[in-house]
Each structure stands twice: as C-alpha cells, then as structure tokens.
Design an enzyme around this catalytic site. Structure first.
Site, short mmCIF file in Angstrom:
data_model
loop_
_atom_site.label_atom_id
_atom_site.label_comp_id
_atom_site.label_asym_id
_atom_site.label_seq_id
_atom_site.Cartn_x
_atom_site.Cartn_y
_atom_site.Cartn_z
N ASP A 158 0.80 -1.13 0.12
CA ASP A 158 0.13 -0.04 0.04
C ASP A 158 0.88 1.18 -0.08
O ASP A 158 0.36 2.52 0.44
CB ASP A 158 -0.99 -0.05 1.10
CG ASP A 158 -0.19 -0.08 2.48
OD1 ASP A 158 1.01 -0.43 2.59
OD2 ASP A 158 -0.98 0.10 3.56
N HIS A 159 2.09 1.26 -0.46
CA HIS A 159 3.02 2.46 -0.62
C HIS A 159 3.55 2.34 -1.79
O HIS A 159 4.14 1.49 -2.31
CB HIS A 159 3.94 2.58 0.68
CG HIS A 159 3.28 2.85 1.78
ND1 HIS A 159 2.91 4.06 2.27
CD2 HIS A 159 3.05 2.12 2.93
CE1 HIS A 159 2.56 3.88 3.44
NE2 HIS A 159 2.39 2.84 3.94
N VAL A 160 3.88 3.34 -2.45
CA VAL A 160 4.60 3.86 -3.68
C VAL A 160 6.01 3.97 -3.14
O VAL A 160 6.11 5.00 -2.38
CB VAL A 160 4.04 4.71 -4.69
CG1 VAL A 160 5.05 5.20 -5.79
CG2 VAL A 160 2.52 4.49 -5.12
N PHE A 161 7.21 3.35 -3.55
CA PHE A 161 8.23 3.77 -3.19
C PHE A 161 9.39 3.81 -4.28
O PHE A 161 10.59 4.01 -4.05
CB PHE A 161 8.72 2.55 -2.24
CG PHE A 161 8.71 1.17 -2.87
CD1 PHE A 161 9.73 0.89 -3.56
CD2 PHE A 161 7.55 0.32 -2.85
CE1 PHE A 161 9.69 -0.68 -4.20
CE2 PHE A 161 7.41 -0.84 -3.30
CZ PHE A 161 8.48 -1.46 -4.10
#
Length: 188
Positions: free
Chosen positions: A81-84
């Site tokens: 659930d995170h763009v990295f």
C-alpha cells in the site's frame, strides 16, 4: 434431515447479525462469522461462514476469509500500500497505489498468532500458517508453512485422497436459515 429453527433461534441469529453489523459495520460478514473485540478490520472484509478473527488483528483492505478460516491473536494482513519507486521523492510523500491487490485466506485455513500476511497473497484451502510466520508468497492448499519468510514445512494430509475427502466434506456443509452453519456429519 435437519429440523427447522425455532423462533428463538432465528431471533438470536438476527440479533447477532445486527450486533455484528453495528459493532463492526462489515456487511460482507456471514452471520456465523465471529470477530473478537480489539481488532482493526477494514469495512470491505468478506468473512465466510464460521470464520473467526481473534483479538488484536489488523486486517487491511480487500481480504476474504473462507468458511471455517481462523486467525489467531495479533495476525496482520498488511502491505502493498505504498509507492516507493519515485526517484527523488521520499516514500512518505509518494502516495499509495491506485489498486490494492486482494488477499484470500481459504476455507478451513488456520493462521497462527502474530503471523504477518502480505497483501495480495492467497492462502489455500486447509493450509496452516505457523505462529510468527511472514507469508510473502501464495501458500498451496493443505500446506503447513512457517518461518521468515514462510516456507513449506510439510503437508497437512500426506495422502491426496485425504485432501479430496476433506474438500468434499467442506463442500457438503449447508447453511440453514438464520445463519446457522450445519456440519454434514454428527462427528463434527
């Protein structure tokens, strides 16, 4: 053949369903599903008949529990659930992906205390996840997995005929009116 439910049994089932809906606001939960207090559950959770979530669990979005699935205390279904991967932008400012991958925990699966399941994983029917395991990949039906990352330790049933018998028994279970789940055999 099963007898008809009494008015008191039907009323109790309806009241339980209303209490579950009011307490958790999870419309996708079967009336026979049970959630212990003290967990954080996303509203889009789908919980099958006789599924169980123990206390202290954190269940992210798009999770489906099959019939008879059990989650021990403090199980987490999180991640994805995170763009990295945006160069020059700290992860905290990258945002979240447009879509979270669904997570499926199969029928009669058992997830032990403090296990972590990464979002997007499928845990097969009848599988067992050991306490404290971190599941990063799909788990085969009837596999027993443990460790960090989780690896197959052995199979729940060594004989494929036993697996087929168990799956047939799960298919034979019937739901009566009022949300009561009825096992097909008196020995259950």
């Amino acid at each position: 053949m099963h007898e008809a439910l009494t008015l008191a049994q039907r009323t109790k089932a309806v009241l339980k369903r209303l209490l579950m809906w009011w307490r958790w606001s999870i419309p996708g939960a079967h009336p026979s599903a049970y959630f212990n207090p003290g967990s954080s559950l996303e509203r889009d959770l789908v919980a099958g008949p006789c599924s169980f979530i123990n206390s202290g669990c954190i269940i992210g979005p798009k999770v489906t529990l099959g019939a008879y699935a059990m989650l021990g205390p403090r199980v987490m279904v999180v991640g994805d659930d995170h763009v990295f991967d945006r160069p020059g932008v700290p992860t905290i400012f990258c945002g979240r992906p447009a879509e979270v991958r669904p997570t499926r925990i199969g029928r009669d699966a058992w997830v032990g205390a403090n296990a972590i399941i990464l979002a997007g994983v499928t845990i097969g029917d009848g599988a067992i996840v050991a306490a404290g395991a971190v599941v990063t990949k799909d788990v085969l039906p009837f596999a027993i997995v443990g460790g960090v990352p989780a690896k197959v330790l052995r199979m729940r049933f060594a004989d494929p005929a036993d697996q087929a018998t168990h799956l047939a028994a799960l298919e034979a279970v019937a739901v009566r009116s009022g949300g009561h789940y009825v096992a097909p055999y008196a020995s259950w």
